[in-house]
Design a protein around this motif. Structure first.
Motif, mmCIF file in Angstrom:
data_model
loop_
_atom_site.group_PDB
_atom_site.id
_atom_site.type_symbol
_atom_site.label_atom_id
_atom_site.label_comp_id
_atom_site.label_asym_id
_atom_site.label_seq_id
_atom_site.Cartn_x
_atom_site.Cartn_y
_atom_site.Cartn_z
ATOM 1 N N ASN A 79 14.790 -3.942 3.428
ATOM 2 C CA ASN A 79 16.068 -3.258 3.226
ATOM 3 C C ASN A 79 15.904 -1.798 2.852
ATOM 4 N N GLN A 91 7.961 -0.391 0.302
ATOM 5 C CA GLN A 91 9.387 -0.683 0.455
ATOM 6 C C GLN A 91 9.555 -2.044 1.118
ATOM 7 N N ARG A 134 14.446 -0.816 0.103
ATOM 8 C CA ARG A 134 14.429 -0.697 -1.355
ATOM 9 C C ARG A 134 13.001 -0.412 -1.821
#
Length: 275
Positions: free
Chosen positions: A211, A208, A213
């Motif tokens: 953020n 990840q 994501r």
């Protein structure tokens, strides 16, 4: 008098086979993973994981989503997802057959309209041709009245430096730059770069960015490599950390862990120790 036991006295192999949820639960326990760890790796919520292990698929939101959850959980605990999905389909009526496309009748086909001649473009082209012909005629007539030759002979022209056949002294001994020893050694200093290589076996990985994501999730098979880069931070989850060779910002992180262990790591810009 009974001659032998009937087929009904024994269980068929399909009856001895564990259910889909039970098979996933046994594989998770064998892999040494908890429900929370599987949920963190697969992004499937804990109640859904617990329900699937109890063969309760009502929280999945339908058979399509249930198949997707089974596939993700099977990969996380290192079992064949296709066998479990086929078993799920057999127990829930199978997959729906695709609807065939309706035939297209001749009346429904879009036929192109015939192209009309572009008279405007033809007229413009004719005018340009006439003007060019007139200009060429006038220019040719002016050149005939001039007694000077059009061009001098070029056979006696001296060769210039640009037409010399001798090679330039700098190009013959020019050496090409040699590549660096490691491509990962030239990572930019303003980013964090992570390279994972499965050397001693396969491993489930998850990466990840800062953020949150998801950059990558799945099984990294033996011999495969993945490289991730972010401007601030990269968070990793390694299902079999002992099989992974890890480079962070161009430096190898040694003694990562023993085989079969789950590791959660986070790295930022700078040396691996700064992560």
């Amino acid at each position: 008098m009974s001659i032998g036991n009937s087929l009904e006295d024994g269980n068929s192999p399909e009856e001895d086979r564990p259910s889909v949820g039970r098979a996933l639960q046994q594989a998770r326990i064998a892999a040494g993973l908890t429900v929370d760890e599987v949920s963190s790796v697969t992004r499937v919520r804990v109640p859904i994981v617990q329900g699937i292990e109890q063969d309760d698929f009502s929280r999945c939101g339908g058979d399509v989503y249930a198949r997707g959850h089974i596939r993700v959980l099977a990969r996380a605990v290192r079992v064949d997802p296709e066998a479990l999905i086929n078993q799920f389909d057999a127990e829930h009526g199978g997959r729906p057959e695709p609807t065939p496309a309706a035939p297209l009748f001749d009346a429904e086909r879009i036929r192109p309209e015939p192209r009309r001649p572009n008279w405007t473009a033809a007229m413009v082209a004719a005018i340009v041709a006439v003007v060019g012909f007139v200009g060429f005629t006038l220019f040719s007539g002016g050149e005939k009245g001039d007694g000077s030759p059009v061009a001098e002979e070029t056979g006696s022209a001296k060769p210039t430096a640009s037409t010399s056949s001798s090679p330039s002294p700098g190009k013959s001994g020019e050496r090409k730059p040699e590549p660096s020893e490691s491509a990962i050694a030239g990572v930019p200093a303003d980013k964090v770069t992570v390279k994972l290589t499965a050397e001693d076996g396969q491993s489930w990985i998850s990466a990840q960015d800062h953020n949150g994501r998801l950059m990558e999730e799945g099984v990294l098979r033996k011999g495969q490599s993945k490289t991730f880069s972010d401007s601030k931070r990269i968070d990793l989850v390694l299902g079999n950390a002992g099989a992974i060779k890890l480079f962070v910002n161009g430096k190898e992180v040694k003694n990562l862990s023993h085989s079969g262990s789950v590791q959660r790591l986070s790295y930022t810009k700078g040396d691996p120790e700064a992560g």
